[in-house]
Design a protein around this motif. Structure first.
Motif, short mmCIF file in Angstrom:
data_model
loop_
_atom_site.label_atom_id
_atom_site.label_comp_id
_atom_site.label_asym_id
_atom_site.label_seq_id
_atom_site.Cartn_x
_atom_site.Cartn_y
_atom_site.Cartn_z
N PHE A 155 -10.66 3.29 4.36
CA PHE A 155 -10.01 3.84 3.17
C PHE A 155 -9.33 2.68 2.43
CE2 PHE A 155 -10.31 7.57 5.88
CZ PHE A 155 -10.57 8.61 5.00
N PRO A 156 -9.37 2.67 1.10
CA PRO A 156 -8.82 1.53 0.36
C PRO A 156 -7.39 1.18 0.73
CG PRO A 156 -10.02 2.98 -1.12
CD PRO A 156 -9.96 3.68 0.19
N GLU A 157 -6.55 2.19 0.90
CA GLU A 157 -5.12 1.93 1.16
C GLU A 157 -4.85 1.41 2.56
OE1 GLU A 157 -5.75 6.02 2.75
OE2 GLU A 157 -6.44 4.94 0.95
N GLN A 158 -5.87 1.38 3.43
CA GLN A 158 -5.68 0.89 4.80
C GLN A 158 -5.86 -0.62 4.90
OE1 GLN A 158 -4.54 2.95 7.28
NE2 GLN A 158 -4.41 4.41 5.57
N THR A 168 0.85 -1.19 0.00
CA THR A 168 0.00 0.00 0.00
C THR A 168 0.88 1.24 0.00
OG1 THR A 168 -1.94 1.02 1.04
CG2 THR A 168 -0.23 0.16 2.53
N ILE A 169 0.24 2.40 0.16
CA ILE A 169 0.94 3.68 0.07
C ILE A 169 0.81 4.41 1.40
CG2 ILE A 169 0.95 5.93 -1.08
CD1 ILE A 169 -0.12 4.48 -3.58
N LYS A 170 1.92 4.88 1.91
CA LYS A 170 1.95 5.60 3.18
C LYS A 170 2.28 7.06 2.91
CE LYS A 170 4.74 5.89 7.45
NZ LYS A 170 3.65 5.93 8.43
N CYS A 171 1.38 7.95 3.31
CA CYS A 171 1.57 9.39 3.14
C CYS A 171 1.42 10.09 4.49
CB CYS A 171 0.55 9.97 2.17
SG CYS A 171 0.59 9.28 0.50
N PRO A 172 2.13 11.18 4.72
CA PRO A 172 1.90 11.95 5.95
C PRO A 172 0.45 12.41 6.03
CG PRO A 172 3.91 12.68 4.85
CD PRO A 172 3.21 11.75 3.90
N ALA A 191 2.99 -5.01 4.30
CA ALA A 191 1.72 -5.37 4.95
C ALA A 191 1.86 -5.63 6.44
CB ALA A 191 1.13 -6.61 4.29
N ASP A 192 3.02 -5.31 7.02
CA ASP A 192 3.18 -5.52 8.46
C ASP A 192 2.34 -4.53 9.24
OD1 ASP A 192 4.96 -7.52 7.96
OD2 ASP A 192 6.74 -6.25 8.18
N ASP A 228 -8.57 6.09 14.75
CA ASP A 228 -7.97 6.69 13.55
C ASP A 228 -8.22 5.78 12.37
OD1 ASP A 228 -6.44 7.90 11.62
OD2 ASP A 228 -4.54 7.76 12.70
N ALA A 229 -8.98 6.27 11.40
CA ALA A 229 -9.31 5.49 10.20
C ALA A 229 -8.07 5.20 9.36
CB ALA A 229 -10.34 6.22 9.36
N LYS A 230 -6.96 5.89 9.64
CA LYS A 230 -5.72 5.70 8.88
C LYS A 230 -4.60 5.14 9.77
CE LYS A 230 -7.02 9.70 6.07
NZ LYS A 230 -6.65 11.08 5.69
N ALA A 231 -4.96 4.45 10.82
CA ALA A 231 -3.97 4.00 11.79
C ALA A 231 -2.97 3.02 11.21
CB ALA A 231 -4.65 3.39 13.01
#
Length: 507
Positions: A470-473, A58-62, A156-157, A362-365
């Motif tokens: 969110f898809p990337e989560q 996936t993609i990790k963004c600030p 994916a960790d 947090d939906a982006k945790a």
């Protein structure tokens, strides 16, 4: 009294992207391709341990929204829209990641050059517009916003605890995100990443654990301490608002993305207030009907839906926020939704202000880390065993439980803040509030579901359930969250405070 979700119109570009990245599942709906496997799974004689560790899943963004502290009120609408635009950009970039795995195998630099580089350019433009909005509103834009433009690939960790704690409820500033080419390369090696048997972008077998194997721990989430105890204000107030019998759903988020259609990118259940969408004003909320038995409680209580990934085409199977963004399958309605306000072990509580907004979790945790995570999963009969980063596999005579203990300290002034967190805080370990905060009734939400227990065999999970996200989560359990806007009338809120402070149990 309630109303169903309005149907989402999907822009043509998004339709094409979703259609390319998605796979048909069973009887309908779209699901995202999953590109990681159990760290111990083997396939065709290849050990996938190294692949699982290095794969770009996936993609990790600030999370820029958590880094904004001083946004003038007049600038918040424009800033919120740009923050929603940043979320949409990540969703689109993740779709490209999902649709181009073959190209990635043939080009180690593909992710960086074709996905992360263009994403950084788009984010830079949005960050510039955020700064412009703040300055036009009479504020001073934070220096160096551009350092939050860069994103990176993530495996994916489970996330690390990025300095998570209770504090004032806000996330600490992260250092500048650096670009490390090694983190954006797919290992290739001709390995088939697999899909754990369901074709979806999570959950995977490693996201589940048999609750009977978990040692009792009594934990209620990384941050969500229960504020009440056998000292101080020991009363309770329970409000009965149903389990969303009116089927009120949408993928908006009135708190985080007001005025933005599909601002959450996942579907919510709503109980209480029946006028909940991104365009609802405080006046709309005050004038709305409520599903609560006590008609003085028009508060809005909402959380992401829980789904069984069984191939069923729900009403949102082709919509943004639903199947078009990887949230698929049967929506599971809670069997019970227990909504209770409790006291503080150190002393009395004061009334919440009307229209106070509180987000817990947090939906982006998964990509943000645990600073604002607040998840608690368990099973009936085993609630002394709480899970934060796993979904429970419950015995046949047991049901899945989601518990949320909200922040219960208020700054005494604001009903919201620029990052939607700084105006409230969790109690400290001894039950006291941080300096400058005062205790308010703590909202506790306990949701109970009758969920068919998934089976895990040979590193694959069959018929999993998962929380919308969110898809990337990647549908990780750590991303569960819960939201609340107080719309109790003054008399009812005073009754809540009286019951809590006097030690009574009221309904």
């Amino acid at each position: 009294m309630g109303r169903n979700t309005r149907k989402r119109r999907m822009p043509l570009a998004t339709k094409v992207m979703a259609g390319t990245a998605a796979l048909a599942l069973g009887g309908g709906g779209l699901v995202w391709a999953n590109f990681y496997a159990s760290a111990h799974e083997k396939n065709s004689g290849h050990n996938r341990t190294r692949a699982a560790a290095a794969q770009v899943a996936t993609i990790k963004c600030p999370d820029v929204g958590q880094k904004l502290r001083n946004v003038p009120r007049g600038a918040r609408a424009g800033v919120d829209k740009e923050l929603a635009r940043l979320d949409q950009q990540i969703t689109e970039a993740y779709a490209r990641l999902a649709a181009t795995r073959q190209a990635q195998e043939g080009d180690p630099g593909y992710v960086q050059n074709a996905i992360l580089g263009p994403l950084k350019s788009k984010r830079t433009a949005a960050l510039d517009r955020i700064g412009t909005n703040i300055r036009r509103g009479g504020g001073n834009a934070p220096g160096g916003l551009g350092r939050f433009a860069g994103c990176k690939g993530m495996n994916a960790d489970q996330p690390d605890d990025n300095g998570g704690g209770q504090g004032g409820g806000g996330q600490t500033e992260d250092p500048e995100e650096s670009q490390d080419p090694a983190e954006t390369q797919d290992p290739g090696e001709g390995q088939d990443p697999g899909d754990n048997g369901n074709g979806a972008a999570g959950p995977v077998a490693d996201d589940f654990v048999d609750i009977t194997t978990v040692e009792p721990n009594g934990i209620q989430g990384p941050n969500g301490l229960a504020a009440n105890g056998d000292t101080g204000s020991t009363g309770t107030f329970t409000t009965a608002c149903g389990v969303n019998e009116n089927d009120l759903h949408n993928s908006d988020n009135l708190i985080v993305a007001p005025g933005v259609d599909n601002g959450a990118h996942h579907t919510h259940d709503y109980v209480g207030n029946q006028d909940n969408d991104a365009f609802s004003s405080d006046d709309d909320l005050a004038a709305a009907d409520t599903s609560c038995q006590n008609q003085g409680d028009k508060s809005t209580y909402y959380w992401p839906v829980l789904r069984l990934q069984d191939g069923t085409a729900e009403f949102d199977a082709g919509d943004l926020g639903g199947g078009a963004e990887g949230n698929v399958g049967t929506i599971l309605k809670a069997q019970q939704a227990e909504i209770k306000f409790v006291g503080n072990k150190q002393g009395d509580v004061v009334a919440m202000p009307k229209f106070l907004r509180v987000i817990t979790g947090d939906a982006k945790a998964f990509t943000n880390g645990l600073a604002n995570a607040n998840t608690a999963w368990s099973c009936t009969g085993f609630e002394d065993r709480q899970l934060t980063d796993k979904y429970p596999l419950c015995p046949d005579d047991s049901q899945v439980v989601r518990t949320a203990n909200f922040q219960s300290c208020w700054d005494g002034q604001n009903i919201d803040s620029a990052n939607h967190r700084d105006h409230v805080a969790f109690v400290q370990a001894d039950g006291s509030c941080p300096s400058g905060f005062q205790a308010i009734p703590q909202l506790q939400v306990r949701l109970v579901y009758d969920v068919p227990t998934p089976t895990v065999e040979n590193g694959q999970v069959q018929n999993p359930y998962a929380v919308d996200g969110f898809p990337e989560q990647l549908h990780k359990p750590i991303t569960d969250h819960n939201d609340f806007i107080n719309v109790m009338d003054e008399d009812l809120m005073n009754e809540v405070v009286r019951c809590v402070n006097s030690g009574e149990d009221c309904e």
